[in-house]
Write an enzyme that holds these catalytic residues in place. Structure first.
Site, mmCIF file in Angstrom:
data_model
loop_
_atom_site.group_PDB
_atom_site.id
_atom_site.type_symbol
_atom_site.label_atom_id
_atom_site.label_comp_id
_atom_site.label_asym_id
_atom_site.label_seq_id
_atom_site.Cartn_x
_atom_site.Cartn_y
_atom_site.Cartn_z
ATOM 1 N N ARG A 1 0.838 -1.213 0.000
ATOM 2 C CA ARG A 1 0.000 0.000 0.000
ATOM 3 C C ARG A 1 0.870 1.259 0.000
ATOM 4 O O ARG A 1 0.525 2.258 -0.631
ATOM 5 C CB ARG A 1 -0.961 -0.014 1.202
ATOM 6 C CG ARG A 1 -1.962 1.127 1.148
ATOM 7 C CD ARG A 1 -3.048 1.006 2.210
ATOM 8 N NE ARG A 1 -2.505 1.093 3.555
ATOM 9 C CZ ARG A 1 -3.224 0.894 4.665
ATOM 10 N NH1 ARG A 1 -4.505 0.596 4.587
ATOM 11 N NH2 ARG A 1 -2.670 1.002 5.851
ATOM 12 N N LYS B 1 -2.543 7.235 1.385
ATOM 13 C CA LYS B 1 -2.295 7.425 2.816
ATOM 14 C C LYS B 1 -1.196 8.480 2.945
ATOM 15 O O LYS B 1 -0.025 8.169 3.153
ATOM 16 C CB LYS B 1 -1.895 6.085 3.454
ATOM 17 C CG LYS B 1 -2.278 5.997 4.901
ATOM 18 C CD LYS B 1 -2.285 4.577 5.388
ATOM 19 C CE LYS B 1 -2.214 4.507 6.911
ATOM 20 N NZ LYS B 1 -3.247 5.219 7.635
ATOM 21 N N GLU C 1 -16.129 6.415 5.889
ATOM 22 C CA GLU C 1 -15.355 5.692 6.909
ATOM 23 C C GLU C 1 -15.226 6.591 8.118
ATOM 24 O O GLU C 1 -15.887 7.628 8.189
ATOM 25 C CB GLU C 1 -13.972 5.316 6.363
ATOM 26 C CG GLU C 1 -13.141 6.525 5.954
ATOM 27 C CD GLU C 1 -11.713 6.170 5.548
ATOM 28 O OE1 GLU C 1 -11.251 5.053 5.840
ATOM 29 O OE2 GLU C 1 -11.058 7.039 4.942
HETATM 30 N N1 PMP Z 1 -9.198 4.716 7.366
HETATM 31 C C1 PMP Z 1 -8.286 5.658 7.617
HETATM 32 C C2 PMP Z 1 -8.580 7.071 7.250
HETATM 33 C C3 PMP Z 1 -7.070 5.307 8.234
HETATM 34 O O1 PMP Z 1 -6.145 6.235 8.473
HETATM 35 C C4 PMP Z 1 -6.832 3.962 8.579
HETATM 36 C C5 PMP Z 1 -5.527 3.556 9.204
HETATM 37 N N2 PMP Z 1 -5.392 4.061 10.492
HETATM 38 C C6 PMP Z 1 -7.830 3.021 8.320
HETATM 39 C C7 PMP Z 1 -8.997 3.433 7.688
HETATM 40 C C8 PMP Z 1 -7.644 1.575 8.656
HETATM 41 O O2 PMP Z 1 -6.710 1.000 7.784
HETATM 42 P P1 PMP Z 1 -5.780 -0.221 8.227
HETATM 43 O O3 PMP Z 1 -6.700 -1.318 8.616
HETATM 44 O O4 PMP Z 1 -4.992 -0.532 7.017
HETATM 45 O O5 PMP Z 1 -4.955 0.249 9.360
#
Ligand code: PMP
Length: 290
Positions: free
Chosen positions: A50, A149, A182
């Site tokens: 990622r 990210k 989200e």
């Molecule tokens: N959404 C956002 C905006 C995030 O920053 C994150 C990670 N902290 C997630 C979802 C969850 O992603 P992951 O399961 O890959 O940590």
């Protein structure tokens, strides 16, 4: 603590980057949050994948290969005697000039911090948490794509401030069309009529790694998983709700915008998935110590 900066380890006090780094000046950079459990780095390959996708999207050349980055993360954990911890991996655009032109930044910096994290109070994992929808919407794909990210997390920080102002730990962010995207640092799931549902990535959700793991675990339990567009109405009328994230793991949600969700306590599928997730973290990952 030993912090990895561009191939060298620095003590906490000496771990510094230039004030001309565009990561600082413009949030121009990318990051990953990774977890170590029981002496293994969980889903390391997926996180590095990622990171490379984020880099590609912002035309950032990571000065290391996939394998070198994986080794550096594992080594940083080892240097810090981490068995269970949280790893922050960042790649900044590097030092440039005060103008925002990224071409003036010649050397991207790779930084790895291996530490510990406790995102939410432990009792919330037992009781479930209350969250609210906030006014700050998720970025448009055509603006700053939420799949990247990036080090520019101000959109999420603003939403988090609104959650805190409302006395909550986490906030639901809608997209510009009003569909659920989200939370500020977590993906969101609901259970309805025995089916697990989470917003599609096209709604403005991050390609969450925990999200993917949980979907696989649910399918392995024979639970069907769907990714429809969801509205607040769907959340209010869900039987169960929980959030997922590397830092948060799985955390039950029992109240949204004043509406009690399901029976007002963590539901049975949520509990099953929490147990399955914990079991997986115990049995898989990239070994830190041979
Ligand atoms: N959404 C956002 C905006 C995030 O920053 C994150 C990670 N902290 C997630 C979802 C969850 O992603 P992951 O399961 O890959 O940590």
């Amino acid at each position: 603590m030993k912090i990895y900066i561009d191939g060298k380890y620095c003590g906490e006090k000496n771990a510094k980057i230039s004030v001309f780094d565009h990561g600082l000046l413009y949030g121009d950079g990318i990051f990953e949050g990774i977890r170590a459990y029981h002496g293994r780095v969980f889903k390391l390959k997926e996180h590095i994948d990622r990171l490379f996708y984020s880099a590609k999207a912002i035309l950032l050349d990571i000065p290391m290969s996939h394998a070198e980055l994986m080794r550096a993360v594992v080594e940083t954990c080892r240097e810090n005697n981490i068995r269970d911890g949280y790893i922050r991996l960042l790649v900044t655009r590097g030092a440039g000039t005060l103008g925002l032109n990224p071409n003036r930044c010649k050397d991207p910096s790779v930084i790895i911090i291996a530490d510990h994290i406790q995102l939410y109070p432990p009792e919330l994992y037992e009781k479930g948490m209350e969250i609210v929808t906030v006014a700050t919407t998720r970025n448009l794909h055509s603006a700053l794509n939420p799949a990247i990210k990036s080090l520019n997390y101000l959109n999420n920080v603003l939403a988090k401030i609104e959650a805190n102002n409302a006395g909550c730990e986490e906030a639901i962010m809608l997209n510009a069309e009003g569909f659920v995207a989200e939370c500020t640092g977590d993906n969101i799931f609901i259970v309805k009529a025995g089916q697990l549902m989470t917003p599609p990535l096209s709604a403005g959700a991050l390609y969450g790694i925990t999200r993917g793991v949980v979907m696989d675990l649910a399918r392995a339990e024979g639970v069907s998983v769907a990714e429809p567009n969801l509205t607040r109405y769907d959340l209010f009328n869900a039987e169960e709700c929980f959030l997922t994230g590397t830092g948060a793991e799985l955390i039950p949600v029992v109240k949204i915008d004043g509406r009690v969700i399901g029976a007002g306590k963590p539901g049975p599928l949520t509990r099953t998935l929490v147990d399955k997730y914990r079991a997986l973290t115990k049995s898989s990952g990239e070994p830190i110590y041979e």
